[in-house]
Design a protein around this motif. Structure first.
Motif, PDB file in Angstrom:
ATOM      1  N   GLN A 183       0.842  -1.235  -0.027  1.00 18.90           N
ATOM      2  CA  GLN A 183       0.120  -0.003   0.099  1.00 18.90           C
ATOM      3  C   GLN A 183       0.759   1.206  -0.046  1.00 18.90           C
ATOM      4  OE1 GLN A 183      -3.239  -0.465  -0.337  1.00 18.90           O
ATOM      5  NE2 GLN A 183      -3.125  -2.431  -0.454  1.00 18.90           N
ATOM      6  N   LEU A 184       2.133   1.108  -0.025  1.00 21.60           N
ATOM      7  CA  LEU A 184       3.096   2.201   0.095  1.00 21.60           C
ATOM      8  C   LEU A 184       3.168   3.370  -1.136  1.00 21.60           C
ATOM      9  CD1 LEU A 184       6.085   0.768   1.926  1.00 21.60           C
ATOM     10  CD2 LEU A 184       4.661   2.389   2.754  1.00 21.60           C
ATOM     11  N   LYS A 185       3.040   4.413  -1.034  1.00 20.57           N
ATOM     12  CA  LYS A 185       2.875   5.526  -2.221  1.00 20.57           C
ATOM     13  C   LYS A 185       4.166   6.347  -2.112  1.00 20.57           C
ATOM     14  CE  LYS A 185      -1.979   5.140  -2.649  1.00 20.57           C
ATOM     15  NZ  LYS A 185      -3.353   5.928  -2.579  1.00 20.57           N
ATOM     16  N   LYS A 186       4.711   6.901  -3.319  1.00 20.77           N
ATOM     17  CA  LYS A 186       5.880   7.587  -3.221  1.00 20.77           C
ATOM     18  C   LYS A 186       5.468   8.921  -2.584  1.00 20.77           C
ATOM     19  CE  LYS A 186       8.477   6.514  -7.555  1.00 20.77           C
ATOM     20  NZ  LYS A 186       9.050   6.925  -8.817  1.00 20.77           N
ATOM     21  N   GLY A 187       6.415   9.529  -1.953  1.00 20.50           N
ATOM     22  CA  GLY A 187       6.021  10.876  -1.280  1.00 20.50           C
ATOM     23  C   GLY A 187       5.533  10.726   0.039  1.00 20.50           C
ATOM     24  N   GLN A 188       5.141   9.292   0.596  1.00 20.52           N
ATOM     25  CA  GLN A 188       4.594   9.136   1.832  1.00 20.52           C
ATOM     26  C   GLN A 188       5.451   9.093   3.036  1.00 20.52           C
ATOM     27  OE1 GLN A 188       2.351   5.281   1.688  1.00 20.52           O
ATOM     28  NE2 GLN A 188       2.414   4.838   4.130  1.00 20.52           N
ATOM     29  N   TRP A 189       5.085   9.601   4.294  1.00 20.64           N
ATOM     30  CA  TRP A 189       5.836   9.915   5.311  1.00 20.64           C
ATOM     31  C   TRP A 189       6.382   8.433   6.062  1.00 20.64           C
ATOM     32  CZ3 TRP A 189       8.978  13.862   6.712  1.00 20.64           C
ATOM     33  CH2 TRP A 189       8.540  15.036   6.269  1.00 20.64           C
ATOM     34  N   VAL A 190       7.468   8.283   6.458  1.00 20.14           N
ATOM     35  CA  VAL A 190       8.057   7.130   6.922  1.00 20.14           C
ATOM     36  C   VAL A 190       9.029   7.596   8.179  1.00 20.14           C
ATOM     37  CG1 VAL A 190       7.410   5.330   5.375  1.00 20.14           C
ATOM     38  CG2 VAL A 190       9.513   6.444   5.171  1.00 20.14           C
ATOM     39  N   LEU A 191       9.269   6.774   8.961  1.00 21.75           N
ATOM     40  CA  LEU A 191      10.297   6.972  10.033  1.00 21.75           C
ATOM     41  C   LEU A 191      11.144   5.662  10.322  1.00 21.75           C
ATOM     42  CD1 LEU A 191       9.224   7.569  13.725  1.00 21.75           C
ATOM     43  CD2 LEU A 191       7.614   7.070  11.726  1.00 21.75           C
ATOM     44  N   ALA A 192      12.476   5.830  10.815  1.00 18.68           N
ATOM     45  CA  ALA A 192      13.016   4.729  11.079  1.00 18.68           C
ATOM     46  C   ALA A 192      13.531   4.938  12.598  1.00 18.68           C
ATOM     47  CB  ALA A 192      14.462   4.590  10.301  1.00 18.68           C
ATOM     48  N   ILE A 193      13.711   3.785  13.365  1.00 21.25           N
ATOM     49  CA  ILE A 193      14.262   3.733  14.651  1.00 21.25           C
ATOM     50  C   ILE A 193      15.290   2.652  14.685  1.00 21.25           C
ATOM     51  CG2 ILE A 193      13.423   3.516  17.013  1.00 21.25           C
ATOM     52  CD1 ILE A 193      10.799   4.009  16.544  1.00 21.25           C
ATOM     53  N   GLY A 194      16.346   3.135  15.272  1.00 20.11           N
ATOM     54  CA  GLY A 194      17.568   2.120  15.367  1.00 20.11           C
ATOM     55  C   GLY A 194      18.804   2.677  16.149  1.00 20.11           C
ATOM     56  N   SER A 195      19.908   1.976  15.919  1.00 16.60           N
ATOM     57  CA  SER A 195      21.075   2.326  16.756  1.00 16.60           C
ATOM     58  C   SER A 195      22.156   2.801  15.807  1.00 16.60           C
ATOM     59  CB  SER A 195      21.551   1.066  17.536  1.00 16.60           C
ATOM     60  OG  SER A 195      20.441   0.787  18.431  1.00 16.60           O
ATOM     61  N   PRO A 196      21.837   3.795  14.981  1.00 14.52           N
ATOM     62  CA  PRO A 196      23.162   4.081  14.148  1.00 14.52           C
ATOM     63  C   PRO A 196      24.562   4.439  14.978  1.00 14.52           C
ATOM     64  CG  PRO A 196      21.533   6.024  14.405  1.00 14.52           C
ATOM     65  CD  PRO A 196      20.776   4.773  14.981  1.00 14.52           C
ATOM     66  N   PHE A 197      25.657   3.970  14.588  1.00 22.55           N
ATOM     67  CA  PHE A 197      26.896   4.114  15.337  1.00 22.55           C
ATOM     68  C   PHE A 197      26.736   3.835  16.874  1.00 22.55           C
ATOM     69  CE2 PHE A 197      26.729   7.126  11.815  1.00 22.55           C
ATOM     70  CZ  PHE A 197      27.838   6.498  10.911  1.00 22.55           C
ATOM     71  N   GLY A 198      25.848   2.922  17.144  1.00 22.69           N
ATOM     72  CA  GLY A 198      25.547   2.538  18.446  1.00 22.69           C
ATOM     73  C   GLY A 198      24.942   3.366  19.318  1.00 22.69           C
ATOM     74  N   LEU A 199      24.172   4.362  18.583  1.00 21.39           N
ATOM     75  CA  LEU A 199      23.358   5.496  19.482  1.00 21.39           C
ATOM     76  C   LEU A 199      21.796   4.933  19.586  1.00 21.39           C
ATOM     77  CD1 LEU A 199      24.652   8.668  17.928  1.00 21.39           C
ATOM     78  CD2 LEU A 199      25.179   7.664  20.019  1.00 21.39           C
ATOM     79  N   ASP A 200      21.563   3.993  20.807  1.00 23.41           N
ATOM     80  CA  ASP A 200      20.366   3.500  20.788  1.00 23.41           C
ATOM     81  C   ASP A 200      19.081   4.358  20.562  1.00 23.41           C
ATOM     82  OD1 ASP A 200      21.925   1.388  21.587  1.00 23.41           O
ATOM     83  OD2 ASP A 200      21.092   1.493  23.695  1.00 23.41           O
ATOM     84  N   SER A 201      18.156   3.874  20.125  1.00 24.46           N
ATOM     85  CA  SER A 201      16.657   4.583  19.682  1.00 24.46           C
ATOM     86  C   SER A 201      16.706   5.741  19.477  1.00 24.46           C
ATOM     87  CB  SER A 201      16.106   4.353  21.474  1.00 24.46           C
ATOM     88  OG  SER A 201      14.767   4.690  21.192  1.00 24.46           O
ATOM     89  N   ASN A 232      21.792   1.161  11.962  1.00 18.26           N
ATOM     90  CA  ASN A 232      20.295   1.133  11.802  1.00 18.26           C
ATOM     91  C   ASN A 232      19.994  -0.294  11.230  1.00 18.26           C
ATOM     92  OD1 ASN A 232      20.415   4.425  11.365  1.00 18.26           O
ATOM     93  ND2 ASN A 232      18.643   3.630  12.338  1.00 18.26           N
ATOM     94  N   SER A 233      20.815  -0.959  10.520  1.00 18.85           N
ATOM     95  CA  SER A 233      20.593  -2.291   9.910  1.00 18.85           C
ATOM     96  C   SER A 233      19.769  -3.229  10.471  1.00 18.85           C
ATOM     97  CB  SER A 233      21.793  -2.969   9.375  1.00 18.85           C
ATOM     98  OG  SER A 233      22.442  -2.486   8.491  1.00 18.85           O
ATOM     99  N   GLY A 234      18.424  -3.544  10.110  1.00 16.87           N
ATOM    100  CA  GLY A 234      17.702  -4.480  10.917  1.00 16.87           C
ATOM    101  C   GLY A 234      16.550  -3.934  11.475  1.00 16.87           C
ATOM    102  N   GLY A 235      16.714  -2.460  11.767  1.00 17.91           N
ATOM    103  CA  GLY A 235      15.490  -1.569  12.262  1.00 17.91           C
ATOM    104  C   GLY A 235      14.440  -1.636  11.653  1.00 17.91           C
ATOM    105  N   PRO A 236      13.122  -1.046  12.180  1.00 22.67           N
ATOM    106  CA  PRO A 236      11.930  -1.009  11.299  1.00 22.67           C
ATOM    107  C   PRO A 236      11.866   0.105  10.623  1.00 22.67           C
ATOM    108  CG  PRO A 236      11.604  -0.316  13.660  1.00 22.67           C
ATOM    109  CD  PRO A 236      13.027  -0.933  13.540  1.00 22.67           C
ATOM    110  N   LEU A 237      11.217   0.142   9.594  1.00 21.46           N
ATOM    111  CA  LEU A 237      10.806   1.455   8.857  1.00 21.46           C
ATOM    112  C   LEU A 237       9.060   1.463   8.975  1.00 21.46           C
ATOM    113  CD1 LEU A 237      11.501   3.472   6.727  1.00 21.46           C
ATOM    114  CD2 LEU A 237      10.679   2.036   4.856  1.00 21.46           C
TER     115      LEU A 237
END
Length: 491
Positions: A183-201, A232-237
């Motif tokens: 159901q995704l469309k171009k231009g739709q807002w999304v966000l990611a949560i993860g630990s880039p460079f070990g910086l949790d959440s 961030n790899s493995g985190g949710p979109l």
């Protein structure tokens, strides 16, 4: 003067009455154009996102200081240059062994390996992440946002889709709701949560840049401009409903950091893999034993297909499902079990999702018409099948024709090895065929809709070609078959 004052009064009235009204209209329109507020989504979802760190065991050289080892002044260098680093003459460095001295044995040390992300998909401890996050790890530690840490076990992995399923000993996790990536469309807002460079959440946001970005046989990626970095790899979109629509997996970067292009695995694809990993610990995919390529618009018109679609068969595995069904090199597969093949990359994915031993219907375009074939889907092997190699002597070259080709009959032994009944082998290539990419040793199987049996028949077919349009040649080269378009020279 009075007239001027009247005009000035009217201007002031306009400025004091009409302008505030326009400003009010602008102020009213502003809320609809405001950026979305992600705070409520983050509050509901970040507790389900985990940090994943892994360790591995490496061999290190004994320090050589004292009977028990002791401190090593070169240890710091080994952290940078690897455990084998040791300057000549330094303690512990390789050198002549003293008489009666026992050789020092390599020691092992557990060191940090990497950091990634993941998220809970069930209350009883199943965690979804990327395969590359845990591949090669000795130990896997999953840390929740509240600091609770678990040792994780690998339930199963699938390198083809870069998915890994982990299990921790927990009973009260809050799983993230699974959305629908279709159901995704171009231009739709999304966000990611993860630990880039070990910086949790860490939370970042952006929009969907592209859908079904083809970068692999089995994986149409979601492209976003969400800031994703190593860790961030493995985190949710997530979408604005707080549902998972993808698994952040890759970045496109020249520097190793975020450059505006990140790729996520569609959650529909990921969950199909998860189901098999839960049940079997591995993923089983279907196969039909063909190698395929793209159908260009020019080739499609030349073979009467009309427009570019389907997957062009370049090689058929001997004894494979497709060979048994009657699929031939040069066929264009346009449909599999009722599903249209819009582009060549659709076929491996659709076949791969089909259970082995399933009876399916193939529709192929062959010699200007559609042909339906029955095929029994096989199982994808763990390693790629090697293509057959062809060798053998050929006859003497002939004078080049209007295509710039000199050809000869294919030796009987070579025909048997290649599994072909006819064709001619190219001995010399000149203009215009050389500009089309033909080379000596290539085998021409078909010209237009006419199968080639030998050099004599090939010469007759070529002599009748129309110089005003390109000729479509089906060429076998290094086990691969492709269509080549050549403009005949005027006679």
């Amino acid at each position: 003067m009075r007239q001027w004052l009247a005009i000035a009064s009217m201007s002031l009235a306009f400025a004091g009455g009409v302008l505030p009204a326009a400003q009010a209209q602008v102020a009213t329109a502003q809320p609809s154009a405001a950026l979305p507020d992600f705070t409520e989504i983050v509050a509901r979802t970040e507790g389900s996102v985990v940090n994943i760190r892994t360790t591995e065991t490496v061999a290190v050289r004994p320090s050589g200081f004292g009977p028990g080892g002791g401190s090593d002044p070169y240890e710091m260098f080994r952290w940078f240059f690897g455990p084998e680093f040791s300057p000549p003459g330094a303690p512990g460095a390789p050198g002549p062994q003293r008489r009666g001295e026992t050789p020092q044995q390599p020691q092992e040390r557990t060191v940090p390996r990497g950091v990634g992300s993941g998220f809970a998909i069930s209350a009883d401890g199943y965690i979804l992440t990327n395969n590359h996050v845990v591949d090669g790890a000795n130990e896997i530690f999953v840390t929740m946002t509240d600091g609770t840490e678990f040792n994780a076990e690998v339930v199963g992995t699938d390198p083809r889709t870069d998915i890994a399923l982990l299990k921790v000993d927990a009973k009260d996790l809050t799983p993230l709701p699974i959305g629908d990536s279709h159901q995704l469309k171009k231009g739709q807002w999304v966000l990611a949560i993860g630990s880039p460079f070990g910086l949790d959440s860490t939370v970042t946001a952006g929009i969907i840049s592209a859908i079904n970005r083809e970068t692999g046989d089995y994986l149409p990626f979601i492209q976003t401009d969400v800031a994703v970095n190593p860790g961030n790899s493995g985190g949710p979109l997530l979408n604005l409903a707080g549902q998972v629509v993808g698994v952040n997996s890759q970045i496109v970067s020249r520097s190793g950091g975020f450059m505006g292009i990140s790729l996520a695995i569609p959650i529909d694809e990921a969950m199909r893999v998860v189901e098999q990993l839960k049940e079997h610990g591995k993923v089983t995919r279907g196969r039909i034993g063909v190698q395929i390529g793209e159908v260009s618009d020019e080739v499609a018109k030349a073979i009467g297909l009309g427009k570019a679609r389907g997957a062009m068969v370049s090689h058929v595995e001997k004894g494979g499902p497709a060979a048994s069904a009657g699929v031939m090199p040069g066929d264009v597969i346009t449909s599999f079990n009722g599903t249209d093949i819009k582009q060549w990359a659709d076929l491996p994915r659709i076949v791969g999702e089909t259970k082995p031993d399933t009876a399916a219907t193939l529709e192929v375009w062959r010699k200007g018409k559609a042909v339906k074939l029955k095929v029994t889907v096989g199982e994808m092997p763990s390693e790629a099948t090697q293509t057959a190699q062809r060798e053998g002597p050929v006859a003497e070259p002939e004078k080049t024709d209007v295509l710039g080709l000199a050809v000869a009959d294919v030796p009987e032994q070579a025909r048997k090895e290649l599994g072909i009944k006819g064709g001619v082998q190219v001995r010399d290539v000149r203009a215009p065929a050389n500009a089309a990419g033909l080379q000596p040793g290539d085998i021409i199987l078909t010209v237009g809709d006419t199968d080639i049996t030998d050099a004599k028949q090939f010469a007759k077919v070529v002599s009748g070609l129309d110089a005003s349009s390109k000729a479509a040649l089906l060429v076998l080269s290094d086990g691969q078959t492709r269509w080549v378009l050549v403009q005949p020279k005027a006679k």
